[in-house]
Design a protein around this motif. Sequence first.
Motif, PDB file in Angstrom:
ATOM      1  N   THR A 244      -5.076  11.582  -6.077  1.00 51.45           N
ATOM      2  CA  THR A 244      -4.062  10.707  -5.498  1.00 51.45           C
ATOM      3  C   THR A 244      -2.697  11.383  -5.491  1.00 51.45           C
ATOM      4  N   LEU A 248      -0.191  12.130  -2.214  1.00 51.54           N
ATOM      5  CA  LEU A 248       1.237  11.848  -2.090  1.00 51.54           C
ATOM      6  C   LEU A 248       2.010  13.072  -1.616  1.00 51.54           C
ATOM      7  N   ARG A 268      -0.523   5.652   7.627  1.00 56.09           N
ATOM      8  CA  ARG A 268       0.846   6.098   7.391  1.00 56.09           C
ATOM      9  C   ARG A 268       1.633   6.160   8.697  1.00 56.09           C
ATOM     10  N   GLN A 362      -4.010   4.727  -2.658  1.00 56.46           N
ATOM     11  CA  GLN A 362      -3.672   6.013  -3.264  1.00 56.46           C
ATOM     12  C   GLN A 362      -2.443   5.941  -4.171  1.00 56.46           C
ATOM     13  N   ARG A 363      -1.374   5.357  -3.680  1.00 60.70           N
ATOM     14  CA  ARG A 363      -0.133   5.311  -4.462  1.00 60.70           C
ATOM     15  C   ARG A 363      -0.301   4.477  -5.725  1.00 60.70           C
ATOM     16  N   HIS A 366      -2.316   6.279  -8.359  1.00 65.06           N
ATOM     17  CA  HIS A 366      -1.612   7.396  -8.997  1.00 65.06           C
ATOM     18  C   HIS A 366      -0.574   6.903 -10.008  1.00 65.06           C
ATOM     19  N   TYR A 367       0.124   5.839  -9.678  1.00 65.78           N
ATOM     20  CA  TYR A 367       1.184   5.348 -10.554  1.00 65.78           C
ATOM     21  C   TYR A 367       0.678   4.402 -11.645  1.00 65.78           C
TER      22      TYR A 367
END
Length: 420
Positions: A244, A248, A268, A362-363, A366-367
């Motif tokens: 991920t 980014l 996107r 994805q975001r 990752h966070y």
Amino acid sequence: MAGKSKPQRRGLRYWLEQVHLWTGLILLLPLVMMGVTGSVLVYAHDLEHLFGQGEPQVTTPGEWRSPAELIEAAQAANSEPGRIPIAVRWPAEPGEPAAVRLSRPGMADERPAMRNAEPAAPGQAQAAIPRVSPFAGSLQILLDPVTAQPIETQQAMTGWVRFFHDLHGHLFIAGGLGRELVGWLGIAMLVLGCTGLVIWWPRNGQWKAAFTIRKGAKGLRLHRDLHGAVGIWSLLLFMLVNFTGVYLAFPQQISAAVNAVFPGRDMRAAMFQARVEPIRGGSRIGLAEGLVLAQEQVPDARFLNAFLPTRPDQALRIGLVRGTPEDGAPGITVLIDPWRAEVIDVFDPKTFSTGEAIIAWQRALHYGTGLGGFYKFLVFVSGVIIPLFAVTGFFMWWIKRRNRQATERAKQEALRQAAE
């Protein structure tokens, strides 16, 4: 005379070991930095609140003001001319402030990017103006969502959180190069994960030992067991978080790869690069009218945020949520043509294809958001274990190297004594 011994053939496993070893040694410090900064950022906002640096709490009872009213209040509280509203958000949950972001001074009067600029005067060259994020130099005003009274004015992210964010996100290198370098570090971690799995793969009868740290292990054995056991138990999470992160850094390339396997819209491009055709002599609708159009499309959702057009050819982007979803989970986005007062597109997780859902998550993945506190803790751990891999991997290499040198010295000493 004895025949010469045949050179030892080195198979795939050997070369994968070399890739794993030297990738880890050469990039040891940058990878440790990425892991530590990533872990800190997972709990950055929690740490801010712990140290009294986070957003203030709001306890005023009552209904929240409309987004348009919050924008008006923020504009009235702003003393710098030339700032225009570019975003507004309601609190994610009760107790949090609302926020309105105002552009850098004079952004509304700036010439557009080169492709949208008006022709230059005869005999004059048209200056190329670099694209700058509308959030650069912006100002955020926090407000009580019930009274619309300003609580605090903030510049763009500052302090230690900004330091860690810039270091982890782009190594303090502006212009996209830093983010690409971070992406390649993420690819290096994926290589380490894949090669590590092959190196770890146990021989017959040794499966149980491969998942554990042997009792009484010391020295090389302890480092090897720690490296292998922690690596295999965390492998899926480690690969997920790093994949991920690569997304980014390279969203267009990863999106194209995902869509090649799971066909879907280019999320996107469709969401963030949507363009509308201005109507000469016409006027754009306001946020209140846009919100009505958005809620007609998704009547079971409530307002969360909106990103206002900063150029005539930009769409109005409104974010909605259903119920009280986990913070960071993909929400609903409605794109609106403000000139024609019509909905362009709706991005709703309920209707996402497989590929669109993969990209949308994805975001958050990752966070460490969107899947609850336990997953957030796991993402934190995925960064913390990178220094452990670095330490155990380094000492495995150093101990083996020391032992080889000792063996070679003993061999040379034996040959010298035999020659005397």
